[in-house]
Write a protein that holds these residues in place. Structure first.
Motif, PDB file in Angstrom:
ATOM      1  N   ASP A 117      -7.622  -3.240   6.255  1.00 30.77           N
ATOM      2  CA  ASP A 117      -7.201  -3.829   4.986  1.00 30.77           C
ATOM      3  C   ASP A 117      -5.687  -3.780   4.937  1.00 30.77           C
ATOM      4  O   ASP A 117      -5.083  -2.727   5.189  1.00 30.77           O
ATOM      5  CB  ASP A 117      -7.823  -3.031   3.823  1.00 30.77           C
ATOM      6  CG  ASP A 117      -7.672  -3.719   2.473  1.00 30.77           C
ATOM      7  OD1 ASP A 117      -6.852  -4.645   2.342  1.00 30.77           O
ATOM      8  OD2 ASP A 117      -8.391  -3.303   1.537  1.00 30.77           O
ATOM      9  N   ASP A 173      -3.491  -9.799  -0.247  1.00 35.21           N
ATOM     10  CA  ASP A 173      -4.344  -8.638   0.058  1.00 35.21           C
ATOM     11  C   ASP A 173      -5.545  -9.175   0.840  1.00 35.21           C
ATOM     12  O   ASP A 173      -6.260 -10.052   0.337  1.00 35.21           O
ATOM     13  CB  ASP A 173      -4.756  -8.013  -1.285  1.00 35.21           C
ATOM     14  CG  ASP A 173      -5.547  -6.721  -1.160  1.00 35.21           C
ATOM     15  OD1 ASP A 173      -5.673  -6.191  -0.051  1.00 35.21           O
ATOM     16  OD2 ASP A 173      -6.041  -6.250  -2.211  1.00 35.21           O
ATOM     17  N   THR A 174      -5.728  -8.675   2.058  1.00 36.06           N
ATOM     18  CA  THR A 174      -6.788  -9.247   2.896  1.00 36.06           C
ATOM     19  C   THR A 174      -7.333  -8.199   3.869  1.00 36.06           C
ATOM     20  O   THR A 174      -6.591  -7.320   4.307  1.00 36.06           O
ATOM     21  CB  THR A 174      -6.279 -10.508   3.646  1.00 36.06           C
ATOM     22  OG1 THR A 174      -7.338 -11.071   4.424  1.00 36.06           O
ATOM     23  CG2 THR A 174      -5.083 -10.203   4.539  1.00 36.06           C
ATOM     24  N   PHE A 181       0.811  -1.224   0.000  1.00 34.49           N
ATOM     25  CA  PHE A 181       0.000   0.000   0.000  1.00 34.49           C
ATOM     26  C   PHE A 181       0.844   1.274   0.000  1.00 34.49           C
ATOM     27  O   PHE A 181       0.493   2.244  -0.671  1.00 34.49           O
ATOM     28  CB  PHE A 181      -0.912   0.055   1.239  1.00 34.49           C
ATOM     29  CG  PHE A 181      -1.975  -1.011   1.317  1.00 34.49           C
ATOM     30  CD1 PHE A 181      -2.020  -2.074   0.417  1.00 34.49           C
ATOM     31  CD2 PHE A 181      -2.943  -0.948   2.311  1.00 34.49           C
ATOM     32  CE1 PHE A 181      -3.006  -3.052   0.514  1.00 34.49           C
ATOM     33  CE2 PHE A 181      -3.933  -1.914   2.413  1.00 34.49           C
ATOM     34  CZ  PHE A 181      -3.965  -2.967   1.525  1.00 34.49           C
ATOM     35  N   GLU A 210     -13.645  -9.103  -2.492  1.00 39.99           N
ATOM     36  CA  GLU A 210     -13.748  -8.146  -1.382  1.00 39.99           C
ATOM     37  C   GLU A 210     -15.055  -7.364  -1.364  1.00 39.99           C
ATOM     38  O   GLU A 210     -15.103  -6.196  -1.736  1.00 39.99           O
ATOM     39  CB  GLU A 210     -12.560  -7.191  -1.393  1.00 39.99           C
ATOM     40  CG  GLU A 210     -12.226  -6.518  -2.711  1.00 39.99           C
ATOM     41  CD  GLU A 210     -11.039  -5.549  -2.533  1.00 39.99           C
ATOM     42  OE1 GLU A 210     -11.061  -4.769  -1.563  1.00 39.99           O
ATOM     43  OE2 GLU A 210     -10.125  -5.575  -3.364  1.00 39.99           O
ATOM     44  N   GLU A 236     -12.137  -9.214   2.856  1.00 44.91           N
ATOM     45  CA  GLU A 236     -11.375  -9.567   1.653  1.00 44.91           C
ATOM     46  C   GLU A 236     -10.465 -10.760   1.910  1.00 44.91           C
ATOM     47  O   GLU A 236      -9.799 -10.833   2.937  1.00 44.91           O
ATOM     48  CB  GLU A 236     -10.514  -8.360   1.227  1.00 44.91           C
ATOM     49  CG  GLU A 236      -9.594  -8.629   0.041  1.00 44.91           C
ATOM     50  CD  GLU A 236      -8.856  -7.383  -0.434  1.00 44.91           C
ATOM     51  OE1 GLU A 236      -8.584  -6.489   0.396  1.00 44.91           O
ATOM     52  OE2 GLU A 236      -8.551  -7.317  -1.644  1.00 44.91           O
TER      53      GLU A 236
HETATM   54 CO    CO Z   1      -7.302  -4.940   0.197  1.00 44.25          CO
END
Ligand code: CO
Ligand code: MF3
Ligand code: CO
Length: 260
Positions: free
Chosen positions: A98, A109-110, A58, A205, A236
């Motif tokens: 996130d 990505d979660t 990110f 997501e 997600e």
């Molecule tokens: Co994400």
């Protein structure tokens, strides 16, 4: 853009990435308590990133460059809330956390929405529905199904509980880039859209709003809130589609074909 399918070896590396992301997200969810700031959560995530020698997916992303390693989205914030020193969690809040990393060059990505202290029944129902909507989607991540099947499962589940799904943001393929093709909408028609093939890895997501689906982006150019300021929840997972079925890479208990 074309879909980049992953080999079994690549998926095994993405599983390692998924497990690291899951471990750090779990730690963040445990740390999210009344009195803790979203900045504190970002600091905890930064320490996890260092410990595991991974890279934030990110930090510095897009423009304006995203300034943190987490998105922290409280109450009416749908996604992309920026951690801040003066933003303190309080009893009754819901917060979407996130988190995404690159490990050996591959993204995981979660996200999860957690309830802080005692929350209202309304918020609890919203969070539970968003969480279960993701499970409905995951169940359809199978070779031979279509992307519209996933979106339809998520949308129809959320709407049957009286909620709306956000259409302005979508899930996505993931791999050497956080966001790859295809787009994975949280809405759709059964038997519509691209057919799912083995080796596809996607982040599914759902963003579920208590009120209307419309989005407004605040002046920081990131924070996305519900236009009607109703509550919103986001979950997600990064999922690999194998010949055996879905493998939820960001869920430790999942194995190929077993959602865990
Ligand atoms: Co994400
Ligand atoms: N992780 C988000 C997603 O689920 C994207 C975050 S954008 C960033 O697609 F700028 F915060 F990185
Ligand atoms: Co994502």
């Amino acid at each position: 853009m074309r879909i980049i399918y992953k080999s079994p070896d690549e998926i095994r590396v993405m599983r390692e990435s998924g497990l690291i992301a899951a471990e750090i997200l779990e730690e963040l969810c445990q740390a999210a308590k009344p009195g803790v700031s979203t900045w504190d959560l970002d600091q905890i995530a930064r320490r996890g990133i260092e410990k595991h020698k991974v890279k934030s997916a990110f930090l510095g992303y897009a423009s304006p460059p995203y300034p943190a390693v987490l998105c922290t989205s409280i109450n009416e914030v749908i996604v992309h809330g920026i951690p801040r020193k003066n933003e303190i969690l309080k009893d009754g809040d819901i917060i979407g956390i996130d988190f995404g990393i690159f490990h050996k060059g591959y993204c995981a990505d979660t996200a999860r929405t957690v309830m802080i202290g005692q929350v209202s029944q309304e918020k609890m129902d919203l969070v539970t529905t968003a969480r279960d909507a993701l499970e409905k989607g995951i169940e359809l991540c199978r070779v031979g199904n279509r992307l519209g099947d996933i979106g339809h499962a998520i949308q129809s589940y959320a709407e049957s509980h009286g909620y709306s799904v956000v259409t302005q943001f979508v899930g996505h393929g993931t791999g050497r880039q956080m966001h790859e093709d295809p787009q994975v909408p949280n809405y759709g028609k059964p038997n519509d859209g691209k057919r799912i093939k083995s080796g596809l890895v996607i982040a599914v997501e759902p963003m579920v709003n208590a009120g209307a689906p419309e989005v407004e982006v605040l002046d920081d150019n990131w924070t996305a809130v519900t236009k009607d300021r109703s509550m919103s929840a986001h979950f997600e997972h990064t999922i690999a589609i194998t010949d055996d079925g879905p493998w939820v890479l960001t869920r430790p208990s999942s194995t190929p074909g077993n959602v865990g």
